[in-house]
Write an enzyme that holds these catalytic residues in place. Structure first.
Site, PDB file in Angstrom:
ATOM      1  N   ASN A 203       0.858  -1.192   0.000  1.00 42.83           N
ATOM      2  CA  ASN A 203       0.000   0.000   0.000  1.00 42.83           C
ATOM      3  C   ASN A 203       0.886   1.230   0.000  1.00 42.83           C
ATOM      4  O   ASN A 203       2.105   1.125  -0.036  1.00 42.83           O
ATOM      5  CB  ASN A 203      -0.933  -0.026   1.226  1.00 42.83           C
ATOM      6  CG  ASN A 203      -0.151  -0.096   2.525  1.00 42.83           C
ATOM      7  OD1 ASN A 203       0.617   0.809   2.829  1.00 42.83           O
ATOM      8  ND2 ASN A 203      -0.286  -1.187   3.259  1.00 42.83           N
ATOM      9  N   ASP A 272      -4.082  -6.326   4.985  1.00 35.08           N
ATOM     10  CA  ASP A 272      -5.153  -7.139   5.600  1.00 35.08           C
ATOM     11  C   ASP A 272      -5.239  -8.533   4.996  1.00 35.08           C
ATOM     12  O   ASP A 272      -5.798  -9.437   5.589  1.00 35.08           O
ATOM     13  CB  ASP A 272      -6.505  -6.423   5.420  1.00 35.08           C
ATOM     14  CG  ASP A 272      -6.562  -5.163   6.282  1.00 35.08           C
ATOM     15  OD1 ASP A 272      -7.114  -4.147   5.834  1.00 35.08           O
ATOM     16  OD2 ASP A 272      -6.024  -5.209   7.401  1.00 35.08           O
ATOM     17  N   LYS A 282       7.663 -17.788 -10.869  1.00 32.53           N
ATOM     18  CA  LYS A 282       6.935 -16.588 -11.316  1.00 32.53           C
ATOM     19  C   LYS A 282       5.679 -17.000 -12.087  1.00 32.53           C
ATOM     20  O   LYS A 282       5.734 -17.900 -12.925  1.00 32.53           O
ATOM     21  CB  LYS A 282       7.864 -15.759 -12.224  1.00 32.53           C
ATOM     22  CG  LYS A 282       7.232 -14.484 -12.770  1.00 32.53           C
ATOM     23  CD  LYS A 282       8.149 -13.801 -13.767  1.00 32.53           C
ATOM     24  CE  LYS A 282       7.407 -12.661 -14.476  1.00 32.53           C
ATOM     25  NZ  LYS A 282       8.165 -12.153 -15.630  1.00 32.53           N
ATOM     26  N   PHE A 316      -4.094   2.935  15.100  1.00 38.79           N
ATOM     27  CA  PHE A 316      -4.451   3.949  14.099  1.00 38.79           C
ATOM     28  C   PHE A 316      -5.642   3.418  13.307  1.00 38.79           C
ATOM     29  O   PHE A 316      -5.861   2.194  13.244  1.00 38.79           O
ATOM     30  CB  PHE A 316      -3.271   4.216  13.149  1.00 38.79           C
ATOM     31  CG  PHE A 316      -2.322   5.280  13.640  1.00 38.79           C
ATOM     32  CD1 PHE A 316      -1.530   5.049  14.753  1.00 38.79           C
ATOM     33  CD2 PHE A 316      -2.211   6.494  12.986  1.00 38.79           C
ATOM     34  CE1 PHE A 316      -0.642   6.026  15.207  1.00 38.79           C
ATOM     35  CE2 PHE A 316      -1.328   7.477  13.432  1.00 38.79           C
ATOM     36  CZ  PHE A 316      -0.551   7.248  14.547  1.00 38.79           C
ATOM     37  N   LYS A 330     -12.963   0.464  16.343  1.00 35.95           N
ATOM     38  CA  LYS A 330     -11.672  -0.242  16.452  1.00 35.95           C
ATOM     39  C   LYS A 330     -11.147  -0.162  17.888  1.00 35.95           C
ATOM     40  O   LYS A 330     -10.575  -1.111  18.421  1.00 35.95           O
ATOM     41  CB  LYS A 330     -10.669   0.330  15.452  1.00 35.95           C
ATOM     42  CG  LYS A 330     -11.029  -0.074  14.018  1.00 35.95           C
ATOM     43  CD  LYS A 330     -10.124   0.439  12.940  1.00 35.95           C
ATOM     44  CE  LYS A 330     -10.603  -0.129  11.598  1.00 35.95           C
ATOM     45  NZ  LYS A 330      -9.922   0.477  10.444  1.00 35.95           N
ATOM     46  N   LYS A 334     -10.735  -3.827  19.377  1.00 34.79           N
ATOM     47  CA  LYS A 334      -9.325  -4.239  19.532  1.00 34.79           C
ATOM     48  C   LYS A 334      -8.777  -3.910  20.930  1.00 34.79           C
ATOM     49  O   LYS A 334      -7.597  -4.063  21.182  1.00 34.79           O
ATOM     50  CB  LYS A 334      -8.474  -3.601  18.441  1.00 34.79           C
ATOM     51  CG  LYS A 334      -9.014  -3.960  17.034  1.00 34.79           C
ATOM     52  CD  LYS A 334      -8.123  -3.552  15.892  1.00 34.79           C
ATOM     53  CE  LYS A 334      -8.760  -3.904  14.559  1.00 34.79           C
ATOM     54  NZ  LYS A 334      -7.813  -3.965  13.440  1.00 34.79           N
TER      55      LYS A 334
END
Ligand code: PMT
Length: 397
Positions: A203, A272, A282, A316, A330, A334
């Site tokens: 990301n 995730d 490959k 975060f 969250k 969590k």
């Protein structure tokens, strides 16, 4: 506080007289130190009259024989204003060819820099690199303003106003080393999840937010362990860096280093999903389409929430909508003590940006908005709120 006011040889030197006056007015003790070039712009007598102390300048004047060492030992904060391109370069590279740079190398306290130079000089790669080096040392920068420059150009490069620098000194006086004794474990950056020996999914996390948290914690006296995915940043000085690639590696390193941590900050953008079984060869471009079956990665934050002990756990939340609700969800799911919510998806804040704006939600029911600011300043505010939360949780016990 006892402050060394270093004055560089730029036209903004005239503003250091006003800065000296403000600092004296606020009750600080100010020892002015001028470079030779600074004395071309401002007479030492002006600063001597404002501070009530002899101005130190010449390293080899017999009356200053060991004053650079004494000045370094006696003072608690060093402010360099204006910090010219030349002075930044000499400080970044450890040169000690005059009183001010020699004192700087002998000084062990916090350093505040107020850069001042032409807009093109400020953007020059050499100056950018020197500022990066000085920031990594944990020095704070009072960012130059944008406006009309003495050279007739307009743009960033004007030294911050004396009032702004004096306010930064005030924050420094307040901050001191209020994370002394804490062991702060921070995750930062993206993870890379392999698809085959040459491809991976990742990301856009640059690591800037997590590295700013590490810089801030180290500057405030904490022992910092930074567990980082692949980024293009160099770690702040004095911070233990652990590099990882995958979510699984990040989880292993976090759990291995969790023991001594008193505060855990999960700023990393952990993937995730991943490919559970990575093919040894490959993948060939044979089929017209490629579909992948991805499995969830271990949720490290949730796992830490299940074994928190009495350490503070700060997660975060990267959201594109419903920021506060999602951050609160969250926090609850969590078992965090605080969740830092930030909107991602725009170029101005969040991923890759130099700025961020966040909403902090805490287990004590607080919701604190931190307006848009450089990530280091956002990090400063987050730690201020973490320490307040610590006090609130202890009081509730
Ligand atoms: O790195 P920058 O370019 O500066 O960008 C900063 C940032 C946007 C990456 C940062 O501010 C941020 O939001 N980091 C968290 C990104 C993220 O993964 O958010 P999330 O809402 O998907 O995850 C929630 C929390 O769970 C995060 O603390 C994350 O570290 C943690 N997590 C997520 C997945 C997983 N498998 N394990 C986790 O621990």
């Amino acid at each position: 506080m006892k402050i060394v006011l270093g004055v560089g040889g730029g036209i903004a030197a005239y503003k250091s007289a006003e800065l000296a006056r403000l600092l004296m007015q606020e009750g600080h003790q100010v020892q002015a130190v001028m470079t030779a070039a600074a004395q071309e712009f401002l007479r030492p007598m002006t600063l001597a009259a404002l501070t009530g102390r002899r101005v130190l300048a010449d390293l080899f004047a017999i009356e200053n024989a060991i004053d650079h060492i004494r000045a370094a030992q006696e003072n608690e904060l060093m402010v360099v204003a204006p910090a010219t391109a030349d002075l930044l370069g000499r400080m970044a590279n450890g040169l000690a060819d005059d009183f001010l740079t020699t004192l700087y190398l002998a000084f062990t306290g916090p350093v505040l820099l107020a850069p001042s130079m032409n807009v093109n000089m400020l953007a020059h790669p050499a100056v950018v690199a020197n500022l990066e080096t000085l920031k990594r040392r944990g020095h704070r920068i009072v960012e130059p303003g944008v406006g009309y420059l003495a050279c007739g150009m307009t743009g960033p490069g004007r030294m911050a106003e004396p009032e702004e620098i004096a306010a930064a000194v005030g924050r420094e006086a307040h901050r001191r080393r209020d994370l002394e004794g804490e062991v702060v474990l921070i995750t930062a950056g993206p993870t890379q999840e392999p698809l085959d020996p040459v491809r991976y999914i990742t990301n856009r996390s640059s690591g800037k937010m997590g590295y700013a948290m590490a810089e801030e914690a180290a500057a405030r006296g904490a022992a910092v362990v930074l567990i980082s995915g692949p980024v293009a940043l160099r770690p702040p000085f004095g911070v233990e860096l652990v590099t990882v690639h995958t979510a699984a590696e990040m989880r292993r390193e976090v759990l291995d280093r969790l023991g001594p941590a008193t505060i855990v900050i999960k700023a990393a953008a952990v993937a995730d999903f991943h490919l559970s079984r990575v093919p040894p060869q490959k993948m060939k471009k044979t089929a017209a389409r490629l579909s992948l079956e991805l499995d969830p990665t271990p949720d490290i934050l949730a796992e830490l929430g299940g074994r928190k002990g009495d350490r503070l756990l700060i997660g975060f939340a990267a959201e594109t909508e419903n920021l506060v609700e999602e951050a609160r969800r969250k926090l609850r799911v969590k078992n965090c003590d605080m969740v830092v919510g930030n909107l991602v998806g725009s170029a101005e804040v969040g991923f890759e940006a130099d700025l961020n704006e966040v909403v902090l939600v805490t287990s004590t029911g607080e919701t604190v908005t931190v307006p848009r600011a450089p990530k280091r300043e956002v990090a400063e505010r987050i730690f201020d709120e973490v320490l307040k939360l610590r006090l609130a949780l202890h009081a509730a016990q």
